[in-house]
Design an enzyme around this catalytic site. Structure first.
Site, PDB file in Angstrom:
ATOM      1  CE  LYS A  54      -4.491   0.985   0.266  1.00 37.56           C
ATOM      2  NZ  LYS A  54      -5.486   0.357  -0.656  1.00 37.56           N
ATOM      3  CB  THR A  99      -3.025  -3.189  -0.511  1.00 38.32           C
ATOM      4  OG1 THR A  99      -4.281  -2.924  -1.146  1.00 38.32           O
ATOM      5  CG2 THR A  99      -2.170  -4.057  -1.414  1.00 38.32           C
ATOM      6  CG  PHE A 200      34.020  24.418 -12.625  1.00 37.24           C
ATOM      7  CD1 PHE A 200      34.545  23.359 -11.910  1.00 37.24           C
ATOM      8  CD2 PHE A 200      33.648  24.202 -13.945  1.00 37.24           C
ATOM      9  CE1 PHE A 200      34.705  22.108 -12.491  1.00 37.24           C
ATOM     10  CE2 PHE A 200      33.804  22.959 -14.540  1.00 37.24           C
ATOM     11  CZ  PHE A 200      34.328  21.915 -13.807  1.00 37.24           C
ATOM     12  NE  ARG A 217      30.743  27.350 -10.045  1.00 34.77           N
ATOM     13  CZ  ARG A 217      30.575  26.096 -10.444  1.00 34.77           C
ATOM     14  NH1 ARG A 217      30.159  25.840 -11.669  1.00 34.77           N
ATOM     15  NH2 ARG A 217      30.851  25.093  -9.634  1.00 34.77           N
ATOM     16  CB  VAL A 265      29.489  20.756  -7.340  1.00 34.26           C
ATOM     17  CG1 VAL A 265      28.368  19.994  -6.641  1.00 34.26           C
ATOM     18  CG2 VAL A 265      28.953  22.031  -7.975  1.00 34.26           C
ATOM     19  CD  GLN A 266      32.905  17.696  -9.257  1.00 35.48           C
ATOM     20  OE1 GLN A 266      32.785  18.896  -9.012  1.00 35.48           O
ATOM     21  NE2 GLN A 266      32.903  17.205 -10.487  1.00 35.48           N
ATOM     22  CG  ASN A 292      26.232  22.431 -11.395  1.00 38.48           C
ATOM     23  OD1 ASN A 292      26.516  22.888 -10.293  1.00 38.48           O
ATOM     24  ND2 ASN A 292      27.142  21.893 -12.191  1.00 38.48           N
ATOM     25  CG  HIS A 294      24.042  25.712 -14.806  1.00 37.76           C
ATOM     26  ND1 HIS A 294      25.301  25.672 -14.267  1.00 37.76           N
ATOM     27  CD2 HIS A 294      23.841  24.488 -15.370  1.00 37.76           C
ATOM     28  CE1 HIS A 294      25.846  24.495 -14.501  1.00 37.76           C
ATOM     29  NE2 HIS A 294      24.978  23.756 -15.169  1.00 37.76           N
TER      30      HIS A 294
END
Length: 339
Positions: A54, A99, A200, A217, A265-266, A292, A294
């Site tokens: 369910k 269910t 970056f 950025r 970001v990593q 990202n 952007h």
């Protein structure tokens, strides 16, 4: 007298023995081999996976302690995997826990035990199904929590709340019969943005590259995270979830006056995962995803200066949702050496 089916076998707790009637039924059942898809098709096919349940049982739990009330609201989904393939192969429903019965079970267990955390309630649900129905080989429960917070009206309000969807909390609890409970917790929809301290640069530049280095950025993403625990007995599930969220925000934003620099970001993702494992010893691994979102610079050089000249503190960007970069990583504890 209510209607009953003479063909229905009522479930007994899996760790207890039945009476003579149950023994007779078990003997009769064992006399014929349980039908399978492989047997039905002469070995050509097999039912490699199956289950039913369910989904999205909506539940509001209100705990009233005098004038002070607390609430937690959930979507609860259940799933059972039977040891028999008869419902599929023969259309025989004698082992099927409907269910609708699963839905009722969620409400009744919440009424009986309350709902302390999503993870603990999920464990109560799966344990109930495995204990009550011997034909269930595996039970799963997914719990998604709605983000209610206590209303602040100069002071915390006794019984009023505000919906504050900064992030969604969820968990998946599963247990195979005779095995330990497995708990996976998660966080989704945590959308964040910062306007500086992000770059970056120095990535691969070749004949396929058009993206320029960006020393400054906007950094925006929607964080998804999931993690598992070594043990349910020692885990503080509420504290763990808040610690994960706080670690993500701290490594993303940094101090309120200066922020924190993000070269990618990593790197930000890894720093948050590392902080989680350092702070919550019960978490065995954590996986995070950061797509990202952007916000691109708009080239104003194409327009006459008299129409673009203005207050230099104004900066305009174009939000771009798709396509988007997708960054993820899973950080786990290394096994301890036995040397």
């Amino acid at each position: 007298m209510p209607w009953t089916s003479t063909n229905r076998i009522y479930a007994k707790p899996s760790n207890t023995s039945g009476g003579e009637g149950v023994t007779a039924v078990a003997t009769a059942n064992s006399a014929r081999a349980a039908p399978t898809a492989a047997a039905d098709t002469g070995g050509r096919f097999e039912l490699s996976d199956h289950g039913y349940g369910k989904s999205c049982v909506k539940l509001l739990h209100v705990y009233r302690d005098g004038e002070y009330h607390a609430i937690r609201e959930y979507d609860v989904s259940t799933e059972l995997k039977l040891t028999s393939e008869s419902p599929y192969v023969l259309g025989d429903n004698k082992d099927v826990v409907a269910t609708d019965s699963q839905k009722n079970t969620v409400y009744l267990l919440a009424k009986k035990h309350g709902v302390k955390t999503p993870e603990e309630f999920g464990a109560v649900v799966v344990n109930h199904f495995l204990y009550t129905y011997k034909q269930v080989g595996e039970a799963k429960c997914r719990v998604v929590e709605y983000p209610w917070e206590r209303l602040q009206a100069g002071a915390p309000h006794n019984h009023a709340f505000i919906f504050s969807p900064a992030a969604t909390r969820w968990c998946e609890v599963s247990q195979v019969r005779h095995d330990a409970v497995v708990v996976k917790s998660g966080l989704s929809g945590l959308r964040v943005l910062k306007t500086t301290q992000s770059a970056f640069v120095d990535f691969v530049q070749d004949e396929y590259t058009t993206l320029a280095d960006a020393a400054e950025r906007i950094f925006s993403t929607v964080v998804e995270a999931e993690w598992t625990y070594d043990s349910m007995r020692t885990a503080d599930f509420d504290n763990a979830w808040l610690t994960v969220k706080d670690a993500i925000l701290e490594k993303f934003a940094g101090p309120p006056d200066t922020g924190v620099y993000s070269p990618s970001v990593q790197h930000t993702l890894y720093q948050a995962e590392k902080m989680v494992l350092e702070k919550v010893s019960e978490i065995s691994w954590i996986k995070m995803t950061m797509p990202n979102k952007h916000y691109l610079n708009i080239d104003m050089s194409k327009f006459p200066a008299n129409v673009t000249k203005g207050d230099p503190r104004h900066h305009i960007y174009q939000p771009i949702d798709k396509p988007a970069g997708l960054i993820y990583a899973q950080l786990r504890r290394r096994p301890k050496s036995h040397l």
